[in-house]
Design a protein around this motif. Sequence first.
Motif, PDB file in Angstrom:
ATOM      1  N   ASP A 169      51.498  55.047  19.994  1.00  0.00           N
ATOM      2  CA  ASP A 169      52.667  55.850  19.629  1.00  0.00           C
ATOM      3  C   ASP A 169      53.848  55.610  20.576  1.00  0.00           C
ATOM      4  OD1 ASP A 169      54.120  57.630  18.116  1.00  0.00           O
ATOM      5  OD2 ASP A 169      53.364  59.421  19.141  1.00  0.00           O
ATOM      6  N   ASP A 187      51.620  50.809  18.080  1.00  0.00           N
ATOM      7  CA  ASP A 187      50.371  51.402  18.551  1.00  0.00           C
ATOM      8  C   ASP A 187      49.521  50.374  19.278  1.00  0.00           C
ATOM      9  OD1 ASP A 187      50.400  54.167  17.611  1.00  0.00           O
ATOM     10  OD2 ASP A 187      50.375  53.322  15.595  1.00  0.00           O
ATOM     11  N   ARG A 216      47.667  59.138  25.710  1.00  0.00           N
ATOM     12  CA  ARG A 216      47.814  58.259  24.545  1.00  0.00           C
ATOM     13  C   ARG A 216      47.235  56.874  24.813  1.00  0.00           C
ATOM     14  NH1 ARG A 216      54.195  59.107  23.403  1.00  0.00           N
ATOM     15  NH2 ARG A 216      54.194  57.648  25.155  1.00  0.00           N
ATOM     16  N   PRO A 242      43.477  63.505  24.029  1.00  0.00           N
ATOM     17  CA  PRO A 242      44.779  63.343  23.386  1.00  0.00           C
ATOM     18  C   PRO A 242      45.569  64.631  23.438  1.00  0.00           C
ATOM     19  CG  PRO A 242      43.038  63.523  21.743  1.00  0.00           C
ATOM     20  CD  PRO A 242      42.358  63.425  23.086  1.00  0.00           C
TER      21      PRO A 242
END
Length: 244
Positions: A169, A187, A216, A242
């Motif tokens: 992300d 990603d 992440r 996360p």
Amino acid sequence: MTDPSRTGASPPSGSGFAVVELFTSQGCESCPPAEEVLGEIERDARRRGEPVYALGFHVDYWDYLGWPDPFGDPAYSARQQAYARAFGSGQLYTPQMVVNGTAEFVGSDRRRATDVITSALAVAATAPLTLTVADGPEGPGGGRPVVVDYRTERPPTRAVLNVAVVERDLTTDVARGENAGRTLRQDNVVRAFTSVAPDGAGQVHLDVPPDLDPRRASVIGYLQHDDDKVVVGAAAVDLAAPPA
């Protein structure tokens, strides 16, 4: 619920895995669709709990077009060159996707990627691998080392253990080059990478950039023949829980 593909353990006995390497660049107008495919592969694997490990290697040879890729590294270009020699093609292009070191194709071809990954999942790992992440002096991220303990069974002769820290992300506003004016979302971008000669068990240190968000990020490890580049075992583990 814990994602079994991100616990650090190798896939269950008798099951396969897929290491999906995408060679890409923010300076290449053909690459964003392939990066979308890589993101879909990563998200699908997490949702299904499948041992599919996606890595986005950003090469540097398109930087001359006016946009130096902030994630680009000449070492990743050299890695792609090593694949070109192993495949006997001698050609470099982006976006290129390589699965388990044996199959290569245009990275935006979602149908081809699905077929190759499905086939890879049907072939059992021959060198099971387990990873555990230990915090550096003050924890992962922040420019401090990520310390990875590994254990493997039956590593092949002349094998290498590749260990990468990937981050999900990420967004970049591209100001110049072929993607000028676009905001790119990417990603599993490779933020740190190293290769070592594996023993049965050992430890690997990776220096990660200060802006890496461990919430992440994941560590992906995979055992690979040094000559023909076949990948024979893989595992992954998240650096941190996360974000909520």
